[in-house]
Design a protein around this motif. Sequence first.
Motif, short mmCIF file in Angstrom:
data_model
loop_
_atom_site.label_atom_id
_atom_site.label_comp_id
_atom_site.label_asym_id
_atom_site.label_seq_id
_atom_site.Cartn_x
_atom_site.Cartn_y
_atom_site.Cartn_z
N ALA A 64 0.84 -1.20 0.00
CA ALA A 64 0.00 0.00 0.00
C ALA A 64 0.88 1.25 0.00
O ALA A 64 0.64 2.19 -0.77
N GLU A 65 1.89 1.28 0.86
CA GLU A 65 2.79 2.43 0.92
C GLU A 65 3.50 2.65 -0.42
O GLU A 65 3.71 3.78 -0.83
N SER A 66 3.82 1.55 -1.13
CA SER A 66 4.48 1.69 -2.43
C SER A 66 3.57 2.35 -3.46
O SER A 66 4.04 2.92 -4.44
N PHE A 67 2.26 2.28 -3.23
CA PHE A 67 1.28 2.95 -4.09
C PHE A 67 0.95 4.35 -3.58
O PHE A 67 0.08 5.02 -4.12
N GLY A 68 1.60 4.78 -2.50
CA GLY A 68 1.34 6.11 -1.94
C GLY A 68 0.16 6.14 -0.98
O GLY A 68 -0.33 7.22 -0.65
N ILE A 69 -0.30 5.00 -0.53
CA ILE A 69 -1.43 4.93 0.41
C ILE A 69 -0.88 5.01 1.83
O ILE A 69 0.01 4.26 2.20
N LYS A 70 -1.41 5.95 2.61
CA LYS A 70 -0.95 6.14 3.99
C LYS A 70 -1.60 5.10 4.90
O LYS A 70 -2.77 5.22 5.25
N THR A 71 -0.85 4.13 5.30
CA THR A 71 -1.41 3.07 6.15
C THR A 71 -1.63 3.54 7.58
O THR A 71 -2.34 2.90 8.33
N SER A 72 -1.05 4.67 7.94
CA SER A 72 -1.29 5.20 9.29
C SER A 72 -2.75 5.61 9.47
O SER A 72 -3.23 5.75 10.59
N ASN A 73 -3.46 5.79 8.36
CA ASN A 73 -4.88 6.14 8.41
C ASN A 73 -5.80 4.92 8.48
O ASN A 73 -7.01 5.06 8.62
N PHE A 74 -5.23 3.71 8.35
CA PHE A 74 -6.05 2.50 8.41
C PHE A 74 -6.60 2.32 9.82
O PHE A 74 -5.91 2.60 10.80
N LEU A 75 -7.80 1.83 9.91
CA LEU A 75 -8.43 1.52 11.18
C LEU A 75 -8.65 0.03 11.26
O LEU A 75 -9.06 -0.60 10.30
N LYS A 76 -8.39 -0.54 12.43
CA LYS A 76 -8.64 -1.96 12.63
C LYS A 76 -10.08 -2.12 13.13
O LYS A 76 -10.48 -1.46 14.08
N GLU A 77 -10.82 -2.97 12.47
CA GLU A 77 -12.21 -3.20 12.86
C GLU A 77 -12.25 -4.15 14.06
O GLU A 77 -11.65 -5.22 14.05
N ASP A 78 -12.95 -3.72 15.10
CA ASP A 78 -13.11 -4.57 16.29
C ASP A 78 -14.21 -5.58 16.01
O ASP A 78 -15.36 -5.22 15.82
N GLN A 79 -13.84 -6.83 15.96
CA GLN A 79 -14.81 -7.88 15.64
C GLN A 79 -15.17 -8.71 16.87
O GLN A 79 -15.72 -9.80 16.74
N THR A 80 -14.90 -8.17 18.06
CA THR A 80 -15.28 -8.87 19.28
C THR A 80 -16.78 -9.03 19.33
O THR A 80 -17.52 -8.08 19.08
N GLY A 81 -17.24 -10.21 19.61
CA GLY A 81 -18.66 -10.44 19.71
C GLY A 81 -19.35 -10.74 18.39
O GLY A 81 -20.54 -10.99 18.35
#
Length: 83
Positions: A64-81
């Motif tokens: 993703a970074e090699s395509f210029g996508i900022k991975t610092s903006n990614f959010l992890k989805e909480d799938q608890t439950g």
Amino acid sequence: MIPNISFLVAPYGRYWVLDTDYTTHTMIYSCMDILGIFHISYAWILSRERTLDEAVKNRLFAKAESFGIKTSNFLKEDQTGCQ
């Protein structure tokens, strides 16, 4: 390219599959310019399991970074439950 699909908060549009192994994960990207003023981009890493192997995640983030996508903006989805 996967044309004319929509994810929850993203508008209908064109989406590019940047990486997939066809069995466990896929990384998808979309972007658009609005009136030449704003640039909006979306990216998702989708997994068939609730967790993704850390090595796979790191490889996908690097791609993703090699395509210029900022991975610092990614959010992890909480799938608890989730069933």
